[in-house]
Design a protein around this motif. Structure first.
Motif, PDB file in Angstrom:
ATOM      1  N   VAL A 159       6.023   0.089  -1.685  1.00 41.62           N
ATOM      2  CA  VAL A 159       7.373   0.915  -1.218  1.00 41.62           C
ATOM      3  C   VAL A 159       8.430   0.351  -1.910  1.00 41.62           C
ATOM      4  O   VAL A 159       9.606   1.027  -2.527  1.00 41.62           O
ATOM      5  CB  VAL A 159       7.453   0.977   0.307  1.00 41.62           C
ATOM      6  N   ALA A 160       8.753  -1.170  -2.044  1.00 38.73           N
ATOM      7  CA  ALA A 160       9.768  -1.728  -2.632  1.00 38.73           C
ATOM      8  C   ALA A 160       9.731  -1.463  -4.194  1.00 38.73           C
ATOM      9  O   ALA A 160      10.870  -1.318  -4.670  1.00 38.73           O
ATOM     10  CB  ALA A 160       9.656  -3.189  -2.415  1.00 38.73           C
ATOM     11  N   VAL A 161       8.642  -1.499  -4.735  1.00 37.55           N
ATOM     12  CA  VAL A 161       8.697  -0.728  -6.158  1.00 37.55           C
ATOM     13  C   VAL A 161       9.056   0.537  -6.288  1.00 37.55           C
ATOM     14  O   VAL A 161      10.029   0.601  -7.139  1.00 37.55           O
ATOM     15  CB  VAL A 161       7.133  -0.803  -6.513  1.00 37.55           C
ATOM     16  N   LEU A 162       8.774   1.590  -5.452  1.00 37.75           N
ATOM     17  CA  LEU A 162       9.132   2.776  -5.666  1.00 37.75           C
ATOM     18  C   LEU A 162      10.634   3.150  -5.367  1.00 37.75           C
ATOM     19  O   LEU A 162      11.363   3.572  -6.013  1.00 37.75           O
ATOM     20  CB  LEU A 162       8.459   3.788  -4.710  1.00 37.75           C
ATOM     21  N   ARG A 163      11.049   2.370  -4.045  1.00 41.26           N
ATOM     22  CA  ARG A 163      12.545   2.341  -3.894  1.00 41.26           C
ATOM     23  C   ARG A 163      13.564   1.868  -5.121  1.00 41.26           C
ATOM     24  O   ARG A 163      14.489   2.375  -5.574  1.00 41.26           O
ATOM     25  CB  ARG A 163      12.806   1.391  -2.604  1.00 41.26           C
ATOM     26  N   ALA A 164      12.838   0.638  -5.729  1.00 41.37           N
ATOM     27  CA  ALA A 164      13.867   0.124  -6.895  1.00 41.37           C
ATOM     28  C   ALA A 164      13.658   1.003  -8.050  1.00 41.37           C
ATOM     29  O   ALA A 164      14.698   1.059  -8.724  1.00 41.37           O
ATOM     30  CB  ALA A 164      13.143  -1.331  -7.411  1.00 41.37           C
ATOM     31  N   ARG A 165      12.504   1.684  -8.324  1.00 46.27           N
ATOM     32  CA  ARG A 165      12.520   2.587  -9.664  1.00 46.27           C
ATOM     33  C   ARG A 165      13.200   3.959  -9.130  1.00 46.27           C
ATOM     34  O   ARG A 165      14.092   4.115 -10.092  1.00 46.27           O
ATOM     35  CB  ARG A 165      11.052   3.265  -9.562  1.00 46.27           C
ATOM     36  N   ALA A 166      13.348   4.580  -8.015  1.00 48.48           N
ATOM     37  CA  ALA A 166      14.295   5.516  -7.678  1.00 48.48           C
ATOM     38  C   ALA A 166      15.786   5.068  -7.895  1.00 48.48           C
ATOM     39  O   ALA A 166      16.565   5.932  -8.418  1.00 48.48           O
ATOM     40  CB  ALA A 166      14.021   5.971  -6.300  1.00 48.48           C
TER      41      ALA A 166
END
Length: 302
Positions: A288-295
């Motif tokens: 989730v942290a990866v996806l949040r950072a990407r977004a």
């Protein structure tokens, strides 16, 4: 449902992919009940999420096999087109992107066996229905599963080449893929790494003059847990991170859909129970942290 859609939006996502399951909506011919699907679509739109609708699966009465194969049995194309039209009539003010079936290249989802010619007929009927009602609507080839030409299933590349040979490109605006690589990273040279199908399908589309049509990765992720081919939670995050890097290098790629939001069950040995980026109690895995950072990077233009 509201909680889940709030989490999706809070992670920075802007799309969700949802089944519009004919088998559930119209189990008895002529008696449609959209209630359950309405609830999901309404929740998504309340959080400003765009919806990719999968027109998929079929009631027993709609197929030529007397219900053999269950809801995954291929239906009569004309009947499927009628359902597609009904879905557009019902959701046309909320949804404009329509994925036609799910994983039609494998027996598990297109019984009794994948058939490119039959699928092309389904695609044609659905496209006619969508375009008659929603000229701006987008028709997407159903997400193709990782597979080989093994006598039961059809590889994604062979499936797409056959669609072009049949002239089906007139009926779609994009092609969906499921580029799973687990337990390998997406850049692994392993022969079973399906992520490389993205590059191969993009090349086929370009060679056929469809450079402007989008390639949609509509399922991408990895199962955690203890099952065979499961990965650690950190590895799940790494697979997503590396894959998003590689997808960004391709041209004309549609939204990427991570499979999936929440673990589907409690059996740590069952792969299907553990694809979530959230655990069953809604706590976050590292992905989730990866996806949040990407977004966030996309939002600020990095």
């Amino acid at each position: 449902m509201d909680r889940q859609m709030a989490i999706v939006a809070g992670a920075g996502a802007t799309w969700v992919r949802l089944d519009i399951d004919w088998a559930l909506i119209e189990p008895v011919r002529g008696q449609k009940d959209w209630t359950a699907t309405d609830r999901v679509v309404r929740a998504a739109r309340a959080h400003a999420l765009s919806v990719l609708a999968i027109l998929t699966y079929a009631p027993a009465w709609a197929g030529p096999h007397g219900g053999v194969g269950g809801s995954k049995a291929a239906p009569h194309p004309v009947l499927f087109g009628e359902f597609a039209g009904a879905a557009v009539d019902h959701y046309g003010d909320q949804i404009s992107h329509w994925e036609i079936w799910n994983e039609p290249n494998v027996t598990a989802f297109f019984a009794p066996a994948p058939d490119v010619g039959l699928y092309a007929h389904l695609l044609r009927q659905a496209a006619l229905a969508v375009r008659a009602r929603q000229p701006h609507g987008q028709v997407i080839v159903g997400g193709l599963a990782p597979s080989t030409n093994n006598g039961r299933d059809i590889s994604p590349t062979s499936f797409v080449e056959s669609l072009y040979a049949l002239g089906a490109d007139a009926d779609f605006d994009g092609i969906a893929m499921h580029p799973y690589s687990y337990p390998e990273l997406p850049d692994s040279p392993a022969w079973y790494n399906a992520f490389q199908n993205l590059t191969w399908i993009r090349r086929i589309m370009d060679e056929r003059g469809d450079q402007a049509k989008l390639l949609w990765p509509t399922e991408f992720g990895a199962p955690t847990g203890t099952g065979a081919r499961a990965v650690s939670e950190l590895r799940q995050a790494e697979i997503l991170d590396r894959g998003l890097d590689m997808i960004a290098e391709l041209h004309e790629v549609g939204p990427v859909f991570v499979y999936s939001l929440v673990d589907a069950g409690d059996d740590r040995d069952d792969l299907e129970d553990n694809f979530g980026v959230l655990r069953r109690d809604y706590t976050e895995k590292p992905a989730v942290a990866v996806l949040r950072a990407r977004a966030e990077g996309l939002r600020v233009g990095r």
